[in-house]
Write a protein that holds these residues in place. Sequence first.
Motif, mmCIF file in Angstrom:
data_model
loop_
_atom_site.group_PDB
_atom_site.id
_atom_site.type_symbol
_atom_site.label_atom_id
_atom_site.label_comp_id
_atom_site.label_asym_id
_atom_site.label_seq_id
_atom_site.Cartn_x
_atom_site.Cartn_y
_atom_site.Cartn_z
ATOM 1 N N ASN A 161 10.992 42.561 14.238
ATOM 2 C CA ASN A 161 9.874 42.420 14.752
ATOM 3 C C ASN A 161 10.869 44.113 14.863
ATOM 4 O OD1 ASN A 161 8.200 41.667 16.941
ATOM 5 N ND2 ASN A 161 9.197 39.526 16.607
ATOM 6 N N LYS A 199 8.390 45.868 11.990
ATOM 7 C CA LYS A 199 6.852 45.641 11.948
ATOM 8 C C LYS A 199 6.724 47.230 13.369
ATOM 9 C CE LYS A 199 5.702 43.446 16.513
ATOM 10 N NZ LYS A 199 5.292 42.419 17.201
ATOM 11 N N TYR A 200 7.324 46.824 13.966
ATOM 12 C CA TYR A 200 7.513 48.510 15.345
ATOM 13 C C TYR A 200 7.815 49.611 14.562
ATOM 14 C CZ TYR A 200 6.448 45.560 18.851
ATOM 15 O OH TYR A 200 5.735 44.651 19.368
ATOM 16 N N ASP A 244 6.890 52.088 21.184
ATOM 17 C CA ASP A 244 8.205 51.782 20.043
ATOM 18 C C ASP A 244 9.516 51.212 19.410
ATOM 19 O OD1 ASP A 244 5.159 50.457 19.461
ATOM 20 O OD2 ASP A 244 4.452 51.752 18.255
ATOM 21 N N LYS A 271 10.488 49.774 21.983
ATOM 22 C CA LYS A 271 10.762 48.390 21.238
ATOM 23 C C LYS A 271 11.672 47.943 20.421
ATOM 24 C CE LYS A 271 5.875 47.774 22.766
ATOM 25 N NZ LYS A 271 4.920 47.172 22.779
ATOM 26 N N TYR A 274 15.068 45.097 20.277
ATOM 27 C CA TYR A 274 14.813 44.229 19.178
ATOM 28 C C TYR A 274 16.550 44.719 18.641
ATOM 29 C CZ TYR A 274 10.919 41.930 20.276
ATOM 30 O OH TYR A 274 9.158 41.808 20.622
#
Length: 80
Positions: A44, A47-48, A63, A66, A70
């Motif tokens: 993750n 991804k972000y 983002d 986020k 994580y």
Amino acid sequence: MEKEKRLDIKQWKRFGSKHYKNNSIEPIDLIIEGGMAWDFAVANIIKYAYRNRRMSGVINVDDVNKIIHYAELLKIIAND
């Protein structure tokens, strides 16, 4: 140096999306029980970070938050 505040998994989950809390079992609980939390968090973050590349010249703060969320999970896992 100031002592770092440590989150536990219950505290970390409070910051998650509300749409995951509608069922009796949250997906993150299955991921943790299956021993996949570390890979899930790293994936993750990637991804972000990838989605938030500065192609448009604007940083998406949601983002970035986020990614931090994580990264906090990684810290919890590392301290357990």
